[in-house]
Design an enzyme around this catalytic site. Structure first.
Site, PDB file in Angstrom:
ATOM      1  CG  HIS A  82      46.920  45.130  48.567  1.00 46.87           C
ATOM      2  ND1 HIS A  82      48.058  45.830  48.302  1.00 46.87           N
ATOM      3  CD2 HIS A  82      46.589  44.481  47.406  1.00 46.87           C
ATOM      4  CE1 HIS A  82      48.414  45.615  47.043  1.00 46.87           C
ATOM      5  NE2 HIS A  82      47.530  44.818  46.476  1.00 46.87           N
ATOM      6  CG  HIS A 239      50.225  40.662  45.123  1.00 40.16           C
ATOM      7  ND1 HIS A 239      50.160  41.230  46.384  1.00 40.16           N
ATOM      8  CD2 HIS A 239      49.605  41.532  44.294  1.00 40.16           C
ATOM      9  CE1 HIS A 239      49.553  42.400  46.292  1.00 40.16           C
ATOM     10  NE2 HIS A 239      49.200  42.610  45.041  1.00 40.16           N
ATOM     11  CG  ASP A 243      45.896  42.184  43.540  1.00 44.86           C
ATOM     12  OD1 ASP A 243      45.959  42.870  44.576  1.00 44.86           O
ATOM     13  OD2 ASP A 243      46.737  42.252  42.621  1.00 44.86           O
ATOM     14  CG  HIS A 266      42.849  45.105  40.111  1.00 46.11           C
ATOM     15  ND1 HIS A 266      42.639  44.419  41.287  1.00 46.11           N
ATOM     16  CD2 HIS A 266      44.091  45.597  40.193  1.00 46.11           C
ATOM     17  CE1 HIS A 266      43.721  44.508  42.041  1.00 46.11           C
ATOM     18  NE2 HIS A 266      44.621  45.216  41.405  1.00 46.11           N
TER      19      HIS A 266
HETATM   20 ZN   LIG Z   1      47.708  44.022  44.552  1.00 44.04          ZN
END
Ligand SMILES: [Zn+2]
Length: 318
Positions: A82, A239, A243, A266
């Site tokens: 973040h 969001h 990321d 991720h």
């Molecule tokens: Zn995140």
């Protein structure tokens, strides 16, 4: 239209904030300091009289379950994504990030507090051009029906889709054209989220110890547990873009291309960074100071090798 390429930038003065780590639950103080051109983003962890620097680079990626973490010689820093998103979103190329613990503070679960911190420190243009990775041919990674691809585009853009069997989400798609003002307006304030069942499991395993309704949107079967509700009706997919921006920072140069992600996370984001670095015939580095803009793949390999191998300057104050 504004040109995409630009000079390198840092922050105007040191600035500090404090909070707790999402996974460790420990208090931590973070200080951003201006850094000279070609430094990149460098974390410096201070502990017990020792300082270790960790460059925000894919070669320092530590595989973890729930966040993006960096590790060098046994020293690690968790939940960097973040903060990295805020730095990239506000076009800060060179900065030292000092921490007195092993995790970036979670703040409110978004990049908003970091974006405001950077604004308060000021953004300073430096006397050196910022190289960009310009995508020439698509580069894709996939895992079943999850995928991320980066395709050629005149301007940097992200299109993200998510799909969850939940009445507040279902399928959400968001298109974001990268700019500082759009980042602050559309992406920075979107918070991290989790499902009540998973959150309970995590907490029972001693993970996510700093997690609470103060820094995570928690979804029950029908709605949101947070009393103040959502910041955007599609806060979840926004969001995910946040990321992705943070994870792509591990490339160490901004991209000019169109990132298209479907149900990604991720692990795939960072896999794409590795693949981009492997497939140097599919992009070129432009706007580097060393040489004029060129379309020769050879030169991007050369300049990237330079970027990757340049020893990181350690500031004398440490
Ligand atoms: Zn995140």
């Amino acid at each position: 239209m504004e040109p995409v390429v630009r000079q390198q930038q840092s922050i105007g003065r040191p600035i500090t904030c404090s909070g707790i780590g999402l996974h460790t639950g420990q208090p931590v103080t973070l200080t951003l300091r201006p850094a000279p051109p070609d430094t990149g983003i460098v974390f410096v962890r201070h502990e017990a009289g020792e300082s270790v620097s960790l460059s925000a680079s894919i070669r320092n990626l530590e595989p973890t379950e729930l966040c993006t973490a960096l590790s060098v010689d046994g020293t690690n820093i968790k939940t960097v994504e973040h903060l990295l998103a805020a730095l990239v979103g506000l076009e800060i190329d060179n900065v030292y990030v000092e921490l007195d613990g092993g995790e970036v503070p979670v703040m409110d679960g978004s990049a908003g507090p970091f974006a405001r911190l950077i604004r308060a420190a000021g953004i300073v243009r430096q006397d050196r051009r910022q190289p960009f990775a310009k995508i020439l041919r698509p580069i894709e990674v996939a895992d079943g029906d999850r995928r991320v691809v980066i395709e050629p585009s005149a301007t940097p853009r992200i299109t993200y889709s998510i799909e969850y069997d939940h009445p507040l989400i279902r399928r959400q798609t968001y298109r974001y054209d990268l700019s500082v003002s759009a980042f602050e307006r559309e992406i920075a304030e979107a918070r991290t989220f989790g499902f009540l069942k998973e959150v309970e499991q995590l907490w029972s395993r001693g993970l996510g110890r700093g997690g609470s309704l103060e820094n995570t949107i928690v979804l029950s079967e029908r709605g949101v547990l947070n009393e103040s509700g959502l910041r955007f009706q599609d806060e979840f997919v926004r969001h995910k873009i946040l990321d992705l921006i943070g994870d792509l920072a591990l490339l160490r140069v901004p991209f000019i291309g169109h990132l298209i992600a479907d149900r990604s996370g991720h692990a795939l984001h960072t896999k794409l960074v590795e693949k981009i670095l492997d497939q140097t015939d599919r992009w070129v580095l432009i706007n580097a100071d060393e040489r004029p803009v060129t379309a020769q793949p050879q030169s991007s390999r050369h300049v990237y090798a330079h970027l990757r191998n340049t020893p990181l300057p350690v500031p004398s104050a440490f």
